[in-house]
Design a protein around this motif. Sequence first.
Motif, PDB file in Angstrom:
ATOM      1  N   ASP A 178       0.792  -1.278   0.067  1.00  0.00           N
ATOM      2  CA  ASP A 178      -0.043   0.100   0.088  1.00  0.00           C
ATOM      3  C   ASP A 178       1.073   1.215   0.012  1.00  0.00           C
ATOM      4  O   ASP A 178       1.842   1.499   0.980  1.00  0.00           O
ATOM      5  CB  ASP A 178      -0.943  -0.247   1.110  1.00  0.00           C
ATOM      6  CG  ASP A 178      -1.793   1.298   1.303  1.00  0.00           C
ATOM      7  OD1 ASP A 178      -1.479   2.034   0.888  1.00  0.00           O
ATOM      8  OD2 ASP A 178      -3.134   0.867   1.789  1.00  0.00           O
ATOM      9  N   PRO A 179       0.521   2.222  -0.934  1.00  0.00           N
ATOM     10  CA  PRO A 179       1.522   3.375  -0.997  1.00  0.00           C
ATOM     11  C   PRO A 179       1.487   4.172   0.302  1.00  0.00           C
ATOM     12  O   PRO A 179       2.537   4.628   0.710  1.00  0.00           O
ATOM     13  CB  PRO A 179       0.822   4.340  -1.914  1.00  0.00           C
ATOM     14  CG  PRO A 179       0.178   3.193  -2.786  1.00  0.00           C
ATOM     15  CD  PRO A 179      -0.196   2.176  -2.117  1.00  0.00           C
ATOM     16  N   LYS A 180       0.432   3.978   1.015  1.00  0.00           N
ATOM     17  CA  LYS A 180       0.600   4.790   2.422  1.00  0.00           C
ATOM     18  C   LYS A 180       1.329   4.044   3.442  1.00  0.00           C
ATOM     19  O   LYS A 180       2.205   4.931   4.195  1.00  0.00           O
ATOM     20  CB  LYS A 180      -1.091   4.998   3.044  1.00  0.00           C
ATOM     21  CG  LYS A 180      -1.188   5.639   3.987  1.00  0.00           C
ATOM     22  CD  LYS A 180      -2.461   5.580   4.266  1.00  0.00           C
ATOM     23  CE  LYS A 180      -2.925   7.038   5.624  1.00  0.00           C
ATOM     24  NZ  LYS A 180      -4.270   6.986   5.739  1.00  0.00           N
ATOM     25  N   ILE A 181       1.453   2.753   3.122  1.00  0.00           N
ATOM     26  CA  ILE A 181       2.518   2.009   4.082  1.00  0.00           C
ATOM     27  C   ILE A 181       3.712   2.363   3.933  1.00  0.00           C
ATOM     28  O   ILE A 181       4.663   2.483   4.538  1.00  0.00           O
ATOM     29  CB  ILE A 181       2.062   0.612   4.178  1.00  0.00           C
ATOM     30  CG1 ILE A 181       0.766   0.257   4.714  1.00  0.00           C
ATOM     31  CG2 ILE A 181       3.268  -0.125   5.037  1.00  0.00           C
ATOM     32  CD1 ILE A 181       0.445   0.566   5.973  1.00  0.00           C
ATOM     33  N   VAL A 182       4.237   2.501   2.580  1.00  0.00           N
ATOM     34  CA  VAL A 182       5.325   2.875   2.013  1.00  0.00           C
ATOM     35  C   VAL A 182       5.888   4.195   2.539  1.00  0.00           C
ATOM     36  O   VAL A 182       6.897   4.254   2.980  1.00  0.00           O
ATOM     37  CB  VAL A 182       5.450   2.843   0.578  1.00  0.00           C
ATOM     38  CG1 VAL A 182       6.980   3.183   0.091  1.00  0.00           C
ATOM     39  CG2 VAL A 182       5.300   1.231   0.096  1.00  0.00           C
ATOM     40  N   ALA A 183       4.996   5.145   2.543  1.00  0.00           N
ATOM     41  CA  ALA A 183       5.051   6.546   3.194  1.00  0.00           C
ATOM     42  C   ALA A 183       5.464   6.429   4.520  1.00  0.00           C
ATOM     43  O   ALA A 183       6.172   7.380   4.818  1.00  0.00           O
ATOM     44  CB  ALA A 183       4.195   7.238   2.883  1.00  0.00           C
ATOM     45  N   GLN A 184       4.876   5.779   5.114  1.00  0.00           N
ATOM     46  CA  GLN A 184       5.347   5.472   6.544  1.00  0.00           C
ATOM     47  C   GLN A 184       6.355   4.822   6.976  1.00  0.00           C
ATOM     48  O   GLN A 184       7.155   5.232   7.773  1.00  0.00           O
ATOM     49  CB  GLN A 184       3.956   4.689   7.187  1.00  0.00           C
ATOM     50  CG  GLN A 184       2.893   5.419   7.380  1.00  0.00           C
ATOM     51  CD  GLN A 184       1.673   4.316   7.800  1.00  0.00           C
ATOM     52  OE1 GLN A 184       1.988   3.366   8.318  1.00  0.00           O
ATOM     53  NE2 GLN A 184       0.278   4.887   7.760  1.00  0.00           N
ATOM     54  N   LYS A 185       6.829   3.996   6.011  1.00  0.00           N
ATOM     55  CA  LYS A 185       8.151   3.200   6.293  1.00  0.00           C
ATOM     56  C   LYS A 185       9.592   4.192   5.677  1.00  0.00           C
ATOM     57  O   LYS A 185      10.500   4.017   6.021  1.00  0.00           O
ATOM     58  CB  LYS A 185       8.188   1.957   5.615  1.00  0.00           C
ATOM     59  CG  LYS A 185       7.376   0.964   6.332  1.00  0.00           C
ATOM     60  CD  LYS A 185       7.243  -0.375   5.675  1.00  0.00           C
ATOM     61  CE  LYS A 185       6.651  -1.501   6.688  1.00  0.00           C
ATOM     62  NZ  LYS A 185       6.968  -1.782   7.883  1.00  0.00           N
ATOM     63  N   ILE A 186       9.160   4.896   4.616  1.00  0.00           N
ATOM     64  CA  ILE A 186      10.387   5.350   3.812  1.00  0.00           C
ATOM     65  C   ILE A 186      10.052   6.978   3.798  1.00  0.00           C
ATOM     66  O   ILE A 186       9.050   7.452   3.321  1.00  0.00           O
ATOM     67  CB  ILE A 186      10.407   4.802   2.684  1.00  0.00           C
ATOM     68  CG1 ILE A 186      10.739   3.443   2.687  1.00  0.00           C
ATOM     69  CG2 ILE A 186      11.439   5.557   1.944  1.00  0.00           C
ATOM     70  CD1 ILE A 186      10.819   2.658   1.082  1.00  0.00           C
ATOM     71  N   SER A 187      10.819   7.701   4.247  1.00  0.00           N
ATOM     72  CA  SER A 187      10.843   9.062   4.124  1.00  0.00           C
ATOM     73  C   SER A 187      12.015   9.784   3.281  1.00  0.00           C
ATOM     74  O   SER A 187      13.103   9.165   3.341  1.00  0.00           O
ATOM     75  CB  SER A 187      10.752   9.948   5.433  1.00  0.00           C
ATOM     76  OG  SER A 187      11.659   9.823   6.297  1.00  0.00           O
TER      77      SER A 187
END
Length: 257
Positions: free
Chosen positions: A74-83
């Motif tokens: 999920d793109p939202k999960i990726v945004a939470q994991k990688i900044s």
Amino acid sequence: MISAKLEVNNLSWGLFRQTPIINNINFDAKPGEIIGVIGPNGAGKTSLLRLIFRYLKPTSGSILVDDKDIWKMDPKIVAQKISAVLQESTVNFSLTVAEIVSLGRLPYQSKINFGKYRDEELVWETIEKMELKHLAHRQIHTLSGGERQRVMIARALVQNPEILILDEPTNHLDIKNQLEILSLIENLGITIICSLHDLNLAAGFVHKVLALSKGSMVGFGTPEEILSKELISSTFSVATSKHLLPPLNTPHYSFHL
């Protein structure tokens, strides 16, 4: 903070029907490792970083975070994991430092709590960690370059990421600010992928070096393994001298045409 493992496998990317800008890159980062990406202008450093934080989609190959393909998440999960903190980061100059840092909580926003995404405790903890408390209510345009860079890193950190991507974090900063930024970064304890121009800073800062030339990998390993006179000279098209500086025999490189 929790850190994640990163694996980049046979990664390539390019514009349609053109020579690949990124060509068959392979490397990995253990949790908590700092990987420095080096190479001349046009080597593909920024494109590689954009691939890793899912801004660009690979033509081939994969990017795994803890064994999961980021393009199957999920793109939202990726945004939470990688900044990420980019050189060209744009901000609203009417916002205060605290308001900008709080924007890092956007990946955790939902329709249910729309407008209430700020986790005030985490925001202020991050502001304090990045030594910005005395500037929290100042507008961003009133800050120095080094202070603004710390704000952008704070905004990325308040996402509570497991991997942090930094594109030339010391660019345009004076020596004192460069050292302060690097000192703050290396004590974060999370996985960091960081592009750097200054090879002397890279030699003393990163755990592993990924050297790029014309979009291809020319070396990956410890600074001692990769930052040889021969590799630097061939990659950057300059003559290179290496010196060991007392008292700790710290490597220092000098260059000439």
